[in-house]
Design a protein around this motif. Structure first.
Motif, mmCIF file in Angstrom:
data_model
loop_
_atom_site.group_PDB
_atom_site.id
_atom_site.type_symbol
_atom_site.label_atom_id
_atom_site.label_comp_id
_atom_site.label_asym_id
_atom_site.label_seq_id
_atom_site.Cartn_x
_atom_site.Cartn_y
_atom_site.Cartn_z
ATOM 1 N N ILE A 72 10.796 6.026 2.911
ATOM 2 C CA ILE A 72 11.365 6.373 1.609
ATOM 3 C C ILE A 72 12.493 7.378 1.837
ATOM 4 O O ILE A 72 12.286 8.447 2.390
ATOM 5 N N GLY A 73 13.678 7.012 1.433
ATOM 6 C CA GLY A 73 14.857 7.825 1.686
ATOM 7 C C GLY A 73 15.768 7.246 2.739
ATOM 8 O O GLY A 73 16.852 7.771 2.989
ATOM 9 N N ALA A 74 15.349 6.115 3.355
ATOM 10 C CA ALA A 74 16.201 5.483 4.363
ATOM 11 C C ALA A 74 17.511 4.993 3.763
ATOM 12 O O ALA A 74 18.549 4.978 4.434
ATOM 13 N N ASP A 75 17.467 4.603 2.472
ATOM 14 C CA ASP A 75 18.671 4.113 1.820
ATOM 15 C C ASP A 75 19.518 5.247 1.249
ATOM 16 O O ASP A 75 20.504 5.008 0.572
ATOM 17 N N ALA A 76 19.117 6.502 1.545
ATOM 18 C CA ALA A 76 19.881 7.659 1.075
ATOM 19 C C ALA A 76 20.332 8.518 2.243
ATOM 20 O O ALA A 76 20.489 9.733 2.116
ATOM 21 N N GLY A 77 20.547 7.863 3.390
ATOM 22 C CA GLY A 77 21.022 8.595 4.560
ATOM 23 C C GLY A 77 19.983 9.504 5.175
ATOM 24 O O GLY A 77 20.328 10.478 5.855
ATOM 25 N N ASN A 78 18.683 9.208 4.956
ATOM 26 C CA ASN A 78 17.593 9.993 5.520
ATOM 27 C C ASN A 78 17.623 11.445 5.053
ATOM 28 O O ASN A 78 17.162 12.346 5.765
ATOM 29 N N MET A 79 18.164 11.680 3.875
ATOM 30 C CA MET A 79 18.256 13.028 3.317
ATOM 31 C C MET A 79 17.377 13.111 2.065
ATOM 32 O O MET A 79 17.234 12.139 1.311
ATOM 33 N N LEU A 80 16.778 14.297 1.844
ATOM 34 C CA LEU A 80 15.931 14.504 0.683
ATOM 35 C C LEU A 80 16.801 14.862 -0.515
ATOM 36 O O LEU A 80 17.091 16.037 -0.790
ATOM 37 N N THR A 81 17.245 13.857 -1.217
ATOM 38 C CA THR A 81 18.065 14.034 -2.414
ATOM 39 C C THR A 81 17.161 14.029 -3.644
ATOM 40 O O THR A 81 15.978 13.655 -3.566
ATOM 41 N N PRO A 82 17.679 14.429 -4.811
ATOM 42 C CA PRO A 82 16.862 14.341 -6.031
ATOM 43 C C PRO A 82 16.352 12.925 -6.293
ATOM 44 O O PRO A 82 15.229 12.747 -6.785
ATOM 45 N N GLU A 83 17.173 11.929 -5.981
ATOM 46 C CA GLU A 83 16.737 10.553 -6.184
ATOM 47 C C GLU A 83 15.573 10.203 -5.264
ATOM 48 O O GLU A 83 14.604 9.549 -5.671
ATOM 49 N N VAL A 84 15.652 10.649 -4.001
ATOM 50 C CA VAL A 84 14.573 10.388 -3.048
ATOM 51 C C VAL A 84 13.312 11.128 -3.473
ATOM 52 O O VAL A 84 12.195 10.599 -3.392
ATOM 53 N N GLN A 87 5.769 14.970 1.978
ATOM 54 C CA GLN A 87 5.577 13.709 2.714
ATOM 55 C C GLN A 87 6.899 12.993 3.014
ATOM 56 O O GLN A 87 6.886 11.853 3.493
ATOM 57 N N PHE A 88 8.025 13.654 2.746
ATOM 58 C CA PHE A 88 9.313 13.050 3.101
ATOM 59 C C PHE A 88 9.388 12.866 4.613
ATOM 60 O O PHE A 88 9.008 13.744 5.374
ATOM 61 N N ARG A 89 9.866 11.713 5.019
ATOM 62 C CA ARG A 89 9.950 11.274 6.418
ATOM 63 C C ARG A 89 8.588 10.920 7.002
ATOM 64 O O ARG A 89 8.482 10.666 8.202
ATOM 65 N N LEU A 90 7.557 10.894 6.153
ATOM 66 C CA LEU A 90 6.253 10.368 6.538
ATOM 67 C C LEU A 90 5.906 9.129 5.723
ATOM 68 O O LEU A 90 5.345 8.167 6.254
ATOM 69 N N ALA A 91 6.231 9.154 4.429
ATOM 70 C CA ALA A 91 5.860 8.079 3.510
ATOM 71 C C ALA A 91 6.840 6.917 3.609
ATOM 72 O O ALA A 91 8.040 7.092 3.823
ATOM 73 N N THR A 92 6.315 5.720 3.441
ATOM 74 C CA THR A 92 7.126 4.508 3.475
ATOM 75 C C THR A 92 7.060 3.802 2.125
ATOM 76 O O THR A 92 6.140 4.026 1.326
ATOM 77 N N ASP A 93 8.038 2.920 1.887
ATOM 78 C CA ASP A 93 8.101 2.251 0.588
ATOM 79 C C ASP A 93 7.010 1.196 0.414
ATOM 80 O O ASP A 93 6.648 0.849 -0.708
ATOM 81 N N THR A 94 6.489 0.665 1.492
ATOM 82 C CA THR A 94 5.333 -0.224 1.454
ATOM 83 C C THR A 94 4.335 0.260 2.498
ATOM 84 O O THR A 94 4.706 0.926 3.462
ATOM 85 N N SER A 95 3.076 -0.084 2.319
ATOM 86 C CA SER A 95 2.026 0.423 3.200
ATOM 87 C C SER A 95 1.192 -0.715 3.759
ATOM 88 O O SER A 95 1.022 -1.753 3.109
ATOM 89 N N VAL A 96 0.668 -0.490 4.951
ATOM 90 C CA VAL A 96 -0.374 -1.369 5.465
ATOM 91 C C VAL A 96 -1.641 -1.041 4.685
ATOM 92 O O VAL A 96 -2.034 0.119 4.584
ATOM 93 N N VAL A 97 -2.270 -2.048 4.106
ATOM 94 C CA VAL A 97 -3.476 -1.843 3.310
ATOM 95 C C VAL A 97 -4.641 -2.523 4.017
ATOM 96 O O VAL A 97 -4.555 -3.699 4.384
ATOM 97 N N VAL A 98 -5.705 -1.754 4.237
ATOM 98 C CA VAL A 98 -6.880 -2.286 4.927
ATOM 99 C C VAL A 98 -8.131 -1.852 4.185
ATOM 100 O O VAL A 98 -8.144 -0.804 3.531
#
Length: 289
Positions: free
Chosen positions: A163-175, A188-199
Protein backbone atom coordinates in the motif's frame (compact mmCIF):
# COMPACT_ATOMS: atom_id res chain seq x y z
CA UNK A 1 27.01 3.63 -9.67
CA UNK A 2 26.91 7.41 -9.31
CA UNK A 3 24.35 9.25 -7.20
CA UNK A 4 22.79 10.65 -10.38
CA UNK A 5 22.45 7.17 -11.90
CA UNK A 6 21.01 5.78 -8.66
CA UNK A 7 18.42 8.56 -8.50
CA UNK A 8 17.44 7.92 -12.09
CA UNK A 9 17.02 4.20 -11.44
CA UNK A 10 14.95 4.85 -8.33
CA UNK A 11 12.81 7.29 -10.27
CA UNK A 12 12.20 4.66 -12.93
CA UNK A 13 11.22 2.12 -10.29
CA UNK A 14 8.86 4.58 -8.66
CA UNK A 15 7.31 5.43 -12.01
CA UNK A 16 6.65 1.76 -12.68
CA UNK A 17 4.85 1.49 -9.34
CA UNK A 18 2.83 4.61 -10.08
CA UNK A 19 1.27 2.89 -13.06
CA UNK A 20 -0.19 0.12 -10.86
CA UNK A 21 -3.88 0.06 -10.02
CA UNK A 22 -4.61 0.52 -6.31
CA UNK A 23 -6.71 -2.59 -5.77
CA UNK A 24 -7.66 -4.17 -2.47
CA UNK A 25 -9.78 -6.92 -1.04
CA UNK A 26 -12.66 -5.16 0.70
CA UNK A 27 -13.91 -8.35 2.32
CA UNK A 28 -14.88 -7.89 5.96
CA UNK A 29 -12.81 -10.30 8.05
CA UNK A 30 -13.91 -8.67 11.29
CA UNK A 31 -11.49 -7.42 13.94
CA UNK A 32 -8.26 -9.32 13.33
CA UNK A 33 -5.41 -8.57 15.76
CA UNK A 34 -2.04 -7.73 14.26
CA UNK A 35 0.20 -10.40 15.77
CA UNK A 36 3.18 -10.90 13.48
CA UNK A 37 4.65 -7.42 13.28
CA UNK A 38 8.20 -6.07 13.76
CA UNK A 39 8.62 -3.74 16.73
CA UNK A 40 10.86 -0.64 16.83
CA UNK A 41 14.01 -1.54 18.73
CA UNK A 42 12.88 -5.13 19.09
CA UNK A 43 15.62 -7.71 19.69
CA UNK A 44 13.57 -10.88 20.17
CA UNK A 45 11.40 -13.09 18.04
CA UNK A 46 7.87 -12.30 16.98
CA UNK A 47 5.22 -14.41 18.74
CA UNK A 48 5.30 -18.01 17.54
CA UNK A 49 1.94 -19.17 16.17
CA UNK A 50 3.06 -22.42 14.52
CA UNK A 51 4.81 -25.54 15.79
CA UNK A 52 7.68 -24.77 13.41
CA UNK A 53 8.26 -21.34 14.96
CA UNK A 54 8.11 -22.73 18.51
CA UNK A 55 10.71 -25.37 17.63
CA UNK A 56 12.99 -22.71 16.16
CA UNK A 57 12.63 -20.50 19.24
CA UNK A 58 13.36 -23.43 21.55
CA UNK A 59 16.40 -24.43 19.51
CA UNK A 60 17.70 -20.87 19.59
CA UNK A 61 17.41 -20.78 23.41
CA UNK A 62 19.04 -24.20 23.68
CA UNK A 63 22.02 -23.14 21.56
CA UNK A 64 22.29 -19.86 23.48
CA UNK A 65 22.68 -21.80 26.73
CA UNK A 66 25.37 -24.03 25.23
CA UNK A 67 27.39 -21.19 23.69
CA UNK A 68 27.08 -19.15 26.91
CA UNK A 69 28.50 -22.02 28.98
CA UNK A 70 31.35 -22.47 26.48
CA UNK A 71 32.14 -18.74 26.41
CA UNK A 72 32.18 -18.51 30.21
CA UNK A 73 34.35 -21.62 30.53
CA UNK A 74 36.89 -20.41 27.97
CA UNK A 75 36.99 -16.94 29.55
CA UNK A 76 37.55 -18.43 33.01
CA UNK A 77 40.24 -20.75 31.65
CA UNK A 78 42.04 -17.85 29.98
CA UNK A 79 41.89 -15.80 33.18
CA UNK A 80 43.23 -18.72 35.23
CA UNK A 81 46.12 -19.30 32.83
CA UNK A 82 46.99 -15.58 32.80
CA UNK A 83 47.07 -15.42 36.60
CA UNK A 84 48.62 -18.81 37.33
CA UNK A 85 51.20 -19.01 34.56
CA UNK A 86 52.44 -15.48 34.01
CA UNK A 87 56.17 -14.77 34.28
CA UNK A 88 56.00 -13.58 37.89
CA UNK A 89 53.98 -16.52 39.22
CA UNK A 90 55.80 -19.12 37.16
CA UNK A 91 59.41 -18.05 36.76
CA UNK A 92 60.55 -21.59 35.85
CA UNK A 93 58.06 -22.89 33.24
CA UNK A 94 57.72 -26.56 32.41
CA UNK A 95 59.35 -27.85 29.21
CA UNK A 96 56.96 -30.65 28.19
CA UNK A 97 55.26 -30.47 24.77
CA UNK A 98 52.49 -33.11 24.98
CA UNK A 99 49.64 -34.05 27.28
CA UNK A 100 47.72 -36.95 25.77
CA UNK A 101 44.72 -36.95 28.19
CA UNK A 102 44.22 -33.20 27.65
CA UNK A 103 44.50 -33.52 23.86
CA UNK A 104 41.99 -36.37 23.80
CA UNK A 105 39.62 -34.33 26.00
CA UNK A 106 39.67 -31.19 23.85
CA UNK A 107 39.03 -33.35 20.77
CA UNK A 108 36.30 -35.62 22.13
CA UNK A 109 34.31 -33.03 24.12
CA UNK A 110 33.70 -30.67 21.12
CA UNK A 111 32.67 -33.67 19.04
CA UNK A 112 30.13 -34.69 21.70
CA UNK A 113 28.83 -31.12 21.87
CA UNK A 114 28.36 -30.98 18.09
CA UNK A 115 26.65 -34.39 18.07
CA UNK A 116 24.29 -33.16 20.80
CA UNK A 117 23.50 -29.99 18.86
CA UNK A 118 22.87 -32.02 15.71
CA UNK A 119 20.60 -34.43 17.57
CA UNK A 120 18.27 -31.55 18.47
CA UNK A 121 18.64 -29.31 15.39
CA UNK A 122 18.32 -31.87 12.58
CA UNK A 123 14.78 -32.95 13.60
CA UNK A 124 13.72 -29.28 13.47
CA UNK A 125 15.20 -28.99 9.96
CA UNK A 126 13.65 -32.25 8.78
CA UNK A 127 10.24 -31.20 10.11
CA UNK A 128 10.43 -28.08 7.94
CA UNK A 129 11.54 -29.99 4.87
CA UNK A 130 9.05 -32.86 5.05
CA UNK A 131 6.14 -31.28 3.19
CA UNK A 132 2.79 -32.79 4.24
CA UNK A 133 -0.31 -32.96 2.10
CA UNK A 134 -1.84 -29.51 2.18
CA UNK A 135 -5.43 -28.72 3.06
CA UNK A 136 -4.78 -25.42 1.27
CA UNK A 137 -2.22 -25.00 -1.52
CA UNK A 138 -1.03 -21.55 -2.57
CA UNK A 139 1.47 -20.85 -5.32
CA UNK A 140 3.43 -17.64 -4.81
CA UNK A 141 5.55 -16.03 -7.52
CA UNK A 142 7.86 -13.17 -6.67
CA UNK A 143 8.65 -10.49 -9.20
CA UNK A 144 10.18 -7.04 -9.10
CA UNK A 145 8.70 -5.84 -6.78
CA UNK A 146 5.53 -7.57 -5.63
CA UNK A 147 3.94 -10.99 -5.31
CA UNK A 148 1.43 -13.00 -7.29
CA UNK A 149 -0.67 -15.61 -5.49
CA UNK A 150 -2.61 -18.46 -7.02
CA UNK A 151 -4.93 -20.92 -5.29
CA UNK A 152 -4.80 -23.69 -7.93
CA UNK A 153 -7.47 -25.84 -6.27
CA UNK A 154 -9.87 -22.88 -6.20
CA UNK A 155 -8.98 -21.34 -9.58
CA UNK A 156 -8.34 -17.87 -8.16
CA UNK A 157 -5.29 -15.63 -8.38
CA UNK A 158 -4.31 -12.05 -7.57
CA UNK A 159 -1.29 -9.80 -7.20
CA UNK A 160 -0.18 -8.13 -3.99
CA UNK A 161 1.53 -4.72 -3.84
CA UNK A 162 2.61 -2.60 -0.92
CA UNK A 163 0.00 0.00 0.00
CA UNK A 164 1.63 3.20 -1.19
CA UNK A 165 3.56 1.62 -4.06
CA UNK A 166 1.55 3.74 -6.49
CA UNK A 167 2.52 6.89 -4.55
CA UNK A 168 6.28 6.60 -4.88
CA UNK A 169 6.61 4.55 -1.68
CA UNK A 170 5.94 7.70 0.36
CA UNK A 171 3.45 8.10 3.22
CA UNK A 172 1.17 10.74 1.73
CA UNK A 173 -2.28 11.73 3.06
CA UNK A 174 -3.80 9.62 0.30
CA UNK A 175 -1.73 6.58 1.32
CA UNK A 176 -2.63 7.15 4.96
CA UNK A 177 -6.31 7.14 3.97
CA UNK A 178 -5.80 3.89 2.05
CA UNK A 179 -4.18 2.31 5.10
CA UNK A 180 -7.08 3.40 7.29
CA UNK A 181 -9.63 2.07 4.82
CA UNK A 182 -7.83 -1.28 4.72
CA UNK A 183 -7.89 -1.48 8.52
CA UNK A 184 -4.30 -0.45 9.22
CA UNK A 185 -2.60 2.56 10.79
CA UNK A 186 0.36 4.60 9.58
CA UNK A 187 2.56 2.31 11.71
CA UNK A 188 1.88 -0.48 9.21
CA UNK A 189 3.10 1.58 6.24
CA UNK A 190 5.59 -0.48 4.20
CA UNK A 191 4.27 -3.61 5.92
CA UNK A 192 0.66 -3.76 4.72
CA UNK A 193 -0.28 -4.84 1.21
CA UNK A 194 -3.35 -4.08 -0.88
CA UNK A 195 -4.29 -7.78 -1.01
CA UNK A 196 -3.50 -10.52 1.49
CA UNK A 197 -2.85 -14.22 1.51
CA UNK A 198 -5.85 -15.66 3.36
CA UNK A 199 -5.59 -19.01 5.12
CA UNK A 200 -7.78 -20.89 7.61
CA UNK A 201 -6.45 -21.49 11.11
CA UNK A 202 -5.78 -25.08 12.10
CA UNK A 203 -5.30 -26.25 8.51
CA UNK A 204 -2.09 -27.34 6.80
CA UNK A 205 -1.08 -24.73 4.25
CA UNK A 206 1.51 -25.59 1.59
CA UNK A 207 3.14 -22.67 -0.20
CA UNK A 208 4.74 -23.35 -3.57
CA UNK A 209 7.38 -20.66 -4.02
CA UNK A 210 9.00 -19.51 -7.25
CA UNK A 211 10.03 -16.29 -9.03
CA UNK A 212 9.70 -14.87 -12.51
CA UNK A 213 12.80 -12.67 -12.82
CA UNK A 214 15.40 -12.74 -10.03
CA UNK A 215 15.66 -14.58 -6.71
CA UNK A 216 13.14 -13.49 -4.09
CA UNK A 217 12.40 -14.96 -0.66
CA UNK A 218 8.99 -15.45 0.94
CA UNK A 219 8.98 -15.36 4.73
CA UNK A 220 6.65 -14.88 7.69
CA UNK A 221 8.70 -14.71 10.92
CA UNK A 222 5.77 -15.55 13.22
CA UNK A 223 5.26 -18.79 11.25
CA UNK A 224 8.95 -19.73 11.32
CA UNK A 225 9.07 -20.15 7.53
CA UNK A 226 11.33 -18.77 4.84
CA UNK A 227 11.89 -20.04 1.31
CA UNK A 228 13.81 -18.61 -1.63
CA UNK A 229 11.89 -18.30 -4.86
CA UNK A 230 14.21 -19.10 -7.76
CA UNK A 231 13.21 -18.60 -11.42
CA UNK A 232 12.60 -21.93 -13.10
CA UNK A 233 12.28 -23.85 -9.83
CA UNK A 234 9.37 -24.65 -7.55
CA UNK A 235 10.18 -24.94 -3.85
CA UNK A 236 7.76 -25.60 -1.01
CA UNK A 237 7.16 -24.71 2.62
CA UNK A 238 4.32 -25.50 5.00
CA UNK A 239 2.73 -24.23 8.18
CA UNK A 240 -0.37 -24.51 10.34
CA UNK A 241 -1.44 -21.13 11.74
CA UNK A 242 -2.91 -21.51 15.21
CA UNK A 243 -4.23 -18.01 15.94
CA UNK A 244 -6.48 -15.74 13.93
CA UNK A 245 -4.73 -12.51 13.08
CA UNK A 246 -2.64 -10.50 10.65
CA UNK A 247 0.98 -11.47 10.02
CA UNK A 248 3.57 -9.46 8.13
CA UNK A 249 6.70 -10.52 6.29
CA UNK A 250 9.13 -9.12 3.76
CA UNK A 251 11.05 -10.32 0.75
CA UNK A 252 14.24 -11.57 2.39
CA UNK A 253 16.52 -11.83 -0.65
CA UNK A 254 18.05 -8.68 -2.09
CA UNK A 255 16.22 -8.43 -5.41
CA UNK A 256 16.78 -4.95 -6.76
CA UNK A 257 16.34 -1.27 -6.10
CA UNK A 258 12.81 -1.56 -4.64
CA UNK A 259 13.53 -4.66 -2.54
CA UNK A 260 12.57 -2.76 0.62
CA UNK A 261 9.05 -2.18 -0.76
CA UNK A 262 8.04 -5.81 -1.22
CA UNK A 263 6.12 -6.76 1.94
CA UNK A 264 3.90 -9.77 2.59
CA UNK A 265 0.59 -9.85 4.42
CA UNK A 266 -1.09 -13.05 5.61
CA UNK A 267 -4.49 -13.13 7.29
CA UNK A 268 -5.30 -16.25 9.27
CA UNK A 269 -9.06 -16.50 9.74
CA UNK A 270 -11.70 -18.99 10.83
CA UNK A 271 -12.77 -21.73 8.43
CA UNK A 272 -16.13 -20.02 8.01
CA UNK A 273 -14.59 -16.67 7.07
CA UNK A 274 -12.16 -18.43 4.76
CA UNK A 275 -15.00 -20.17 2.93
CA UNK A 276 -16.87 -16.86 2.60
CA UNK A 277 -13.76 -15.14 1.26
CA UNK A 278 -13.24 -17.88 -1.33
CA UNK A 279 -16.83 -17.52 -2.50
CA UNK A 280 -16.45 -13.74 -2.76
CA UNK A 281 -13.23 -14.13 -4.74
CA UNK A 282 -14.81 -16.60 -7.14
CA UNK A 283 -17.89 -14.46 -7.76
CA UNK A 284 -15.91 -11.24 -8.11
CA UNK A 285 -17.76 -9.45 -5.30
CA UNK A 286 -14.62 -7.76 -4.01
CA UNK A 287 -14.42 -4.07 -4.87
CA UNK A 288 -11.44 -1.78 -5.50
CA UNK A 289 -10.36 1.46 -3.88
Amino acid sequence: MTVKTLRAALGAATASFAALPAMAQSFDFGELPIIGEPQPGGVGFQPAVTSLARDIHWLDSFLLVIITIIALFVTALLAWVIVRYNAKANADPARFTHNSPLEVTWTVVPILILVGIGAFSLPVLFDQQRIPEGDVVVKVSGFQWAWEYEYPDEDISFQSYMIGADAGNMLTPEVSAQLQEAGYSDDQFRLATDTSVVVPVGKTVVMQVTATDVIHSWTIPAFGVKQDGIPGRLAQLWFVAEEEGVYFGQCSELCGIAHAYMPITVKAVSEEKYAEWLEAMKTGDLVTW
